[in-house]
Design a protein around this motif. Structure first.
Motif, short mmCIF file in Angstrom:
data_model
loop_
_atom_site.label_atom_id
_atom_site.label_comp_id
_atom_site.label_asym_id
_atom_site.label_seq_id
_atom_site.Cartn_x
_atom_site.Cartn_y
_atom_site.Cartn_z
N PHE A 96 52.92 39.54 2.20
CA PHE A 96 52.92 39.00 0.85
C PHE A 96 52.39 37.58 0.91
N LEU A 97 51.32 37.30 0.17
CA LEU A 97 50.80 35.96 0.00
C LEU A 97 51.23 35.52 -1.39
N ILE A 98 51.98 34.43 -1.48
CA ILE A 98 52.62 34.02 -2.73
C ILE A 98 52.15 32.63 -3.13
N ALA A 99 51.74 32.48 -4.38
CA ALA A 99 51.33 31.19 -4.93
C ALA A 99 52.33 30.79 -6.01
N ARG A 100 52.80 29.56 -5.96
CA ARG A 100 53.70 29.01 -6.97
C ARG A 100 53.17 27.64 -7.40
N PRO A 101 53.42 27.27 -8.65
CA PRO A 101 53.06 25.90 -9.04
C PRO A 101 53.82 24.91 -8.15
N ALA A 102 53.16 23.84 -7.75
CA ALA A 102 53.79 22.85 -6.86
C ALA A 102 55.08 22.34 -7.48
N GLY A 103 56.14 22.31 -6.69
CA GLY A 103 57.43 21.80 -7.13
C GLY A 103 58.28 22.81 -7.88
N ALA A 104 57.77 24.01 -8.12
CA ALA A 104 58.54 25.02 -8.86
C ALA A 104 59.74 25.46 -8.03
N VAL A 105 60.88 25.55 -8.69
CA VAL A 105 62.09 26.02 -8.04
C VAL A 105 62.56 27.26 -8.79
N GLY A 106 62.53 28.39 -8.13
CA GLY A 106 62.96 29.64 -8.76
C GLY A 106 61.92 30.17 -9.73
N GLY A 140 46.11 23.37 -11.41
CA GLY A 140 46.97 22.32 -10.87
C GLY A 140 47.30 22.57 -9.41
N GLN A 141 48.18 21.74 -8.86
CA GLN A 141 48.57 21.93 -7.47
C GLN A 141 49.36 23.22 -7.32
#
Length: 182
Positions: A96-106, A140-141
């Motif tokens: 699994f390759l996962i991308a999240r917005p920088a600083g996102a928690v949960g 964004g990041q």
């Protein structure tokens, strides 16, 4: 007498619950066919046009070393995922390759790529075509992580699952990103 009061109270409660049901249950129609639900109220169309990756890239092609559109909204991130040389992953694992917005928690990830039976090193591409919720923008990041999962269920973690030690922050359009599974 006490039992009679309890029975009356129970019957009154059941009657209130039955009358409170607001479902529109119609007669059974054997000719009715199942159809997809209309999700436009839940997932409205995104504002403006998001560029979509229509290349059909599989990750098997060699990656370019630089791109002119690095840092532009809506462009994919490309790179390589490596695994520690002392490990030989089982062929039935899922990456699994996962991308999240920088600083996102949960919350849900921004985008996910699922690769069954990966071979390493693995070239990857993740971008707007992999976004999980259509109204979210790949901009964004962005922090990337990778996990080699033994049971194929992204929501569970087992002791033998390998993952990147920390998230790698990138901008859309970045190339040459390297992730290492520990």
């Amino acid at each position: 007498m006490k039992n009679l009061k309890r029975a009356a109270l129970l019957l009154a409660s059941i009657g209130l619950l039955a009358s409170a049901c607001d479902r529109n249950i119609g007669e059974f129609d054997p000719a009715e066919r199942p159809r997809q639900p209309d999700l436009s109220r839940i997932f409205p169309e995104p504002d403006g046009d998001l560029p979509q990756d229509q290349s059909g890239a599989t990750g098997a092609e060699p990656l370019p070393t630089a791109r002119a559109d690095a840092g532009q909204t809506g462009t994919s991130v490309r790179g390589t995922i490596q695994i520690a040389s002392d490990s030989d992953p089982s062929p039935d694992r899922i990456l699994f390759l996962i991308a999240r917005p920088a600083g996102a928690v949960g919350g849900p990830p921004l985008a996910v790529v699922r690769v069954p039976a990966p071979t390493f090193p693995l070239d990857f591409e993740i971008g707007p075509a992999d976004v999980m919720i259509p109204t979210m923008r790949f901009e964004g990041q962005i922090e990337l992580t990778a996990r080699l999962d033994g049971d194929g269920n992204a929501s569970t973690r087992a002791e033998g699952d390998r993952e990147t030690a920390s998230a790698t922050a990138v901008m859309p359009g970045a190339t040459g990103v390297e992730l290492r599974l520990e």
